[in-house]
Design a protein around this motif. Structure first.
Motif, short mmCIF file in Angstrom:
data_model
loop_
_atom_site.label_atom_id
_atom_site.label_comp_id
_atom_site.label_asym_id
_atom_site.label_seq_id
_atom_site.Cartn_x
_atom_site.Cartn_y
_atom_site.Cartn_z
N LYS A 66 14.81 18.31 7.60
CA LYS A 66 15.26 17.89 8.93
C LYS A 66 14.44 16.68 9.35
CE LYS A 66 16.68 22.51 10.45
NZ LYS A 66 16.46 23.58 11.44
N PHE A 67 15.15 15.57 9.58
CA PHE A 67 14.42 14.35 9.97
C PHE A 67 14.07 14.38 11.44
CE2 PHE A 67 14.65 9.94 11.65
CZ PHE A 67 13.45 9.50 11.11
N LYS A 68 12.85 13.92 11.70
CA LYS A 68 12.38 13.79 13.08
C LYS A 68 11.51 12.53 13.14
CE LYS A 68 9.60 16.10 16.62
NZ LYS A 68 8.72 17.26 16.92
N TRP A 69 11.81 11.68 14.11
CA TRP A 69 10.99 10.47 14.26
C TRP A 69 9.54 10.90 14.45
CZ3 TRP A 69 13.00 5.85 13.19
CH2 TRP A 69 14.38 5.69 13.29
N THR A 70 8.68 10.43 13.56
CA THR A 70 7.28 10.85 13.59
C THR A 70 6.40 9.61 13.51
OG1 THR A 70 7.87 12.89 12.42
CG2 THR A 70 5.52 12.31 12.51
N TRP A 71 5.79 9.27 14.64
CA TRP A 71 4.90 8.12 14.69
C TRP A 71 3.47 8.61 14.55
CZ3 TRP A 71 7.70 3.81 14.47
CH2 TRP A 71 9.01 3.85 14.96
N GLY A 72 2.60 7.73 14.20
CA GLY A 72 1.20 8.12 14.01
C GLY A 72 0.74 7.76 12.62
N PHE A 73 -0.53 8.02 12.35
CA PHE A 73 -1.13 7.59 11.09
C PHE A 73 -1.51 8.79 10.24
CE2 PHE A 73 -4.72 6.22 8.46
CZ PHE A 73 -4.15 5.14 7.81
N ASP A 74 -1.16 8.72 8.97
CA ASP A 74 -1.56 9.71 7.98
C ASP A 74 -2.46 8.98 6.98
OD1 ASP A 74 -1.45 11.21 5.39
OD2 ASP A 74 -0.16 12.56 6.55
N ALA A 75 -3.55 9.60 6.58
CA ALA A 75 -4.52 8.95 5.69
C ALA A 75 -3.85 8.47 4.41
CB ALA A 75 -5.67 9.90 5.36
N ARG A 76 -2.86 9.22 3.95
CA ARG A 76 -2.19 8.85 2.70
C ARG A 76 -1.29 7.63 2.86
NH1 ARG A 76 -0.33 14.87 1.56
NH2 ARG A 76 -0.12 14.61 3.80
N LEU A 77 -0.91 7.31 4.10
CA LEU A 77 -0.14 6.09 4.32
C LEU A 77 -0.97 4.85 3.97
CD1 LEU A 77 1.80 6.85 7.62
CD2 LEU A 77 2.72 6.68 5.31
N LYS A 78 -2.31 4.98 4.13
CA LYS A 78 -3.19 3.89 3.73
C LYS A 78 -3.13 3.70 2.21
CE LYS A 78 -7.95 2.25 4.12
NZ LYS A 78 -9.33 2.58 4.58
N GLU A 79 -3.12 4.84 1.50
CA GLU A 79 -2.99 4.80 0.05
C GLU A 79 -1.63 4.18 -0.32
OE1 GLU A 79 -3.26 8.07 -3.55
OE2 GLU A 79 -2.33 8.66 -1.67
N PHE A 80 -0.60 4.60 0.39
CA PHE A 80 0.75 4.07 0.18
C PHE A 80 0.76 2.57 0.40
CE2 PHE A 80 4.75 2.87 2.27
CZ PHE A 80 5.67 3.24 1.31
N GLY A 81 0.08 2.12 1.47
CA GLY A 81 0.05 0.70 1.79
C GLY A 81 -0.65 -0.12 0.72
N GLY A 82 -1.76 0.40 0.18
CA GLY A 82 -2.47 -0.31 -0.88
C GLY A 82 -1.62 -0.47 -2.12
N LEU A 83 -0.93 0.61 -2.51
CA LEU A 83 -0.03 0.52 -3.65
C LEU A 83 1.13 -0.42 -3.35
CD1 LEU A 83 0.12 4.32 -4.60
CD2 LEU A 83 -0.96 2.52 -5.96
N ALA A 84 1.62 -0.35 -2.11
CA ALA A 84 2.79 -1.14 -1.73
C ALA A 84 2.52 -2.64 -1.84
CB ALA A 84 3.23 -0.79 -0.31
N LEU A 85 1.30 -3.07 -1.51
CA LEU A 85 0.99 -4.49 -1.58
C LEU A 85 1.16 -5.02 -3.00
CD1 LEU A 85 -2.13 -4.78 0.75
CD2 LEU A 85 0.18 -5.68 1.15
N TRP A 86 0.72 -4.24 -3.98
CA TRP A 86 0.88 -4.66 -5.37
C TRP A 86 2.36 -4.64 -5.79
CZ3 TRP A 86 -2.28 -7.40 -8.10
CH2 TRP A 86 -3.66 -7.32 -7.86
N ILE A 87 3.08 -3.63 -5.30
CA ILE A 87 4.51 -3.55 -5.63
C ILE A 87 5.25 -4.74 -5.02
CG2 ILE A 87 6.63 -2.24 -5.31
CD1 ILE A 87 4.87 -0.93 -7.24
N ILE A 88 4.92 -5.08 -3.78
CA ILE A 88 5.55 -6.23 -3.14
C ILE A 88 5.23 -7.49 -3.93
CG2 ILE A 88 5.55 -7.67 -1.07
CD1 ILE A 88 5.10 -5.05 0.53
N GLY A 89 3.99 -7.59 -4.39
CA GLY A 89 3.62 -8.72 -5.25
C GLY A 89 4.47 -8.77 -6.50
N TYR A 90 4.72 -7.60 -7.09
CA TYR A 90 5.57 -7.51 -8.28
C TYR A 90 6.97 -8.03 -7.97
CZ TYR A 90 8.38 -5.25 -11.94
OH TYR A 90 9.26 -5.00 -12.96
N VAL A 91 7.53 -7.58 -6.85
CA VAL A 91 8.90 -7.98 -6.48
C VAL A 91 8.96 -9.47 -6.18
CG1 VAL A 91 10.75 -7.65 -4.80
CG2 VAL A 91 9.46 -5.67 -5.62
N VAL A 92 7.94 -9.99 -5.48
CA VAL A 92 7.93 -11.41 -5.14
C VAL A 92 7.90 -12.26 -6.42
CG1 VAL A 92 6.55 -13.27 -4.14
CG2 VAL A 92 6.89 -11.15 -2.86
#
Length: 539
Positions: free
Chosen positions: A232-258
């Motif tokens: 069940k989807f619910k709009w959930t704002w706020g910070f999860d520590a693992r989102l930082k991990e996700f963000g670090g990985l995402a930067l490299w992935i975005i670099g790959y796509v670019v």
């Protein structure tokens, strides 16, 4: 007991791959079907080139925004979040909230910037392209970005829960919607004005809006499947520590796509500066090139990614290496013979499929030649895709980006060389050849890098299977060529002759290749053929 429970919870690779392969096969065939219809009903000219470029923009921008991240690292992170007390519900909602918001903003900005995107991807210096028409199509097609995102987000959640069927069948419905759109396009009176371009042309609106509607339907189809899993989807704002991990990985992935999109920009500009129709021929040849991989490789990757993610999370290097080795060997046995057949039968395929309606013989032959010259890259391409998933399963997004960087550095000068020295009509053939050479570089680099990280990769076993498959493939295409020269000499100049040559070459090559694989005692032949047999019985 615990180990047995885990085996029950996670479907076997063979069963998961088999259940998806039928849907994936139908999806790829119907996807190819609407591309055929486009060539037959619209042609392979500047109009189709403009539509094709505009239709790739939503995919490209979606990948830049979030697509590469979703496909490569969200599934591993979602698998790990299942160990949370709430089964990962809160974590998933936070990811969805960020993803949907970013996609919505990105979609609005992309539509506003449509003229800039078409200017970037089209080289009009030779006067053979029509950027204004591409921009008109882009305004109608760029809203797909949001719905590509919704589909990918929902697919990632379902895959992490080992639910694969709905994500494989939804694209089939999308393809059927596009087919219906093309029929309507043919029926609607009038023509699309090329100079000046008029946004109100009925055919332009039908084609643009109808194709976008297909992506909307594709995304919405996954909602019931999500509901059945209890999500069940619910709009959930706020910070999860693992989102930082996700963000670090995402930067490299975005670099790959670019980096990969830099290569794509150069590819499109080289094609649009060449003979008209080059973009469409490239798109169709690339689709044919990917068809075997899409049926076999994508199904294997989708099923194996959660397993590799779990092995990496558990620190089980041996299980990770075993999955990589098994996937590589099965892929080689199934794709190398197909690659060989595409090489010898490329022109017959091009003429047999595309020489109809608005597509002339010359364009169909050009397409088939491009396919034949690039077919050797099919296995390297599949191996690169598999290797990248291993890196992502280990939460390493840096290495794939570096590999893509090397591949792009190799690719760009070769592409410019094609544009400078190759006849404008043959540029598309050179571009397809360059693509395959780049995948060879990527596959070798990926294997070397994984060897450094993981140690023994059973490379000897993999190379042995590849070598035997190549020998079988060469024997098959040699036999097919010889029989064709004896029974059907001369050029392929009609649709019927194209099909006749294709059937003869396939009938001759297939048993020779299977026989040689059996004679060479390739153990992977049995699981490969049994999987294909199961698919045929289900079909």
């Amino acid at each position: 007991m615990e180990q047995g429970a885990q085996k029950k919870a996670v479907p076997s690779l063979a069963r998961a791959t088999g259940s998806m392969a039928i849907a994936t096969m139908v999806s790829r065939i119907t996807g190819f079907g609407w591309k055929l219809m486009l060539a037959w009903l619209v042609g392979t000219d500047v109009l189709t080139d403009s539509f094709t470029i505009a239709n790739t923009l939503p995919n490209i921008i979606f990948e830049l925004l979030i697509g590469g991240v979703l496909a490569s690292i969200v599934v591993p992170l979602l698998v790990r979040s299942h160990d949370d007390p709430d089964g990962g519900q809160t974590y998933v909602n936070r990811l969805l909230t960020v993803g949907i918001t970013g996609l919505a903003i990105g979609t609005v900005l992309a539509v506003a910037a449509a003229p800039l995107f078409t200017k970037l991807y089209i080289d009009d210096s030779t006067g053979k392209a029509n950027p204004e028409l591409a921009t008109a199509f882009a305004y109608l097609l760029l809203p797909e970005i949001l719905f590509y995102g919704l589909f990918a987000l929902c697919s990632a959640i379902l895959q992490a829960k080992h639910v694969f069927g709905p994500t494989a069948w939804a694209p089939v419905v999308n393809n059927l919607v596009i087919m219906a759109t093309l029929v309507l396009y043919r029926i609607v009176p009038g023509e699309i004005s090329l100079n000046p371009v008029r946004m109100g042309d009925a055919k332009l609106l039908v084609l643009g809006i109808g194709v976008t509607l297909g992506i909307v339907v594709q995304a919405v189809m996954l909602f019931p499947a999500l509901k059945r899993t209890g999500f069940k989807f619910k709009w959930t704002w706020g910070f999860d520590a693992r989102l930082k991990e996700f963000g670090g990985l995402a930067l490299w992935i975005i670099g790959y796509v670019v980096i990969s999109q830099v290569g794509m920009v150069i590819t499109q500009r080289v094609l649009t500066a060449g003979e008209g129709g080059g973009v469409t021929i490239y798109s169709n040849a690339w689709l044919l090139f990917q068809l075997p991989y899409g049926i076999i490789g994508v199904s294997l990757l989708t099923a194996i990614l959660p397993r590799m993610s779990r092995a990496a999370a558990d620190g089980d290097t041996q299980r990770l290496v075993d999955d990589l080795s098994t996937g590589s060997r099965l892929t080689a046995v199934m794709l190398v013979p197909i690659s060989a057949l595409l090489t010898v039968a490329g022109i017959a395929i091009g003429v047999g499929l595309f020489f109809a309606g608005e597509t002339p013989l010359e364009e169909a032959t050009r397409l088939g030649t491009a396919l034949a010259f690039s077919a050797f890259g099919l296995l390297p391409y599949a191996l690169v895709m598999l290797q990248l998933r291993v890196f992502y399963a280990m939460k390493d997004a840096r290495t794939p980006t570096l590999i893509m960087g090397v591949m792009t550095v190799v690719k760009i000068p070769l592409l410019y060389m094609c544009g400078a020295v190759v006849d404008p009509k043959q540029v598309v053939i050179g571009v397809m050849l360059v693509n395959s050479l780049t995948f060879v570089v990527g596959a070798v680099l990926g294997q070397m890098w994984l060897w450094v990280r993981l140690g023994n990769l059973h490379s000897k076993k993999i190379l042995t299977v590849i070598s035997k498959s190549v020998i079988a493939g060469m024997g098959g295409i040699g036999s097919a060529w010889l029989v064709t020269q004896l029974l059907l000499p001369g050029t392929i100049d009609s649709l019927g002759r194209g099909w006749l040559v294709l059937i003869v070459q396939t009938v001759v090559a297939a048993p020779v290749m299977v026989g040689l694989l059996m004679a060479l005692k390739v153990p992977e032949l049995k699981p490969a053929t049994s999987r294909i047999t199961r698919l045929a019985r289900r079909g």
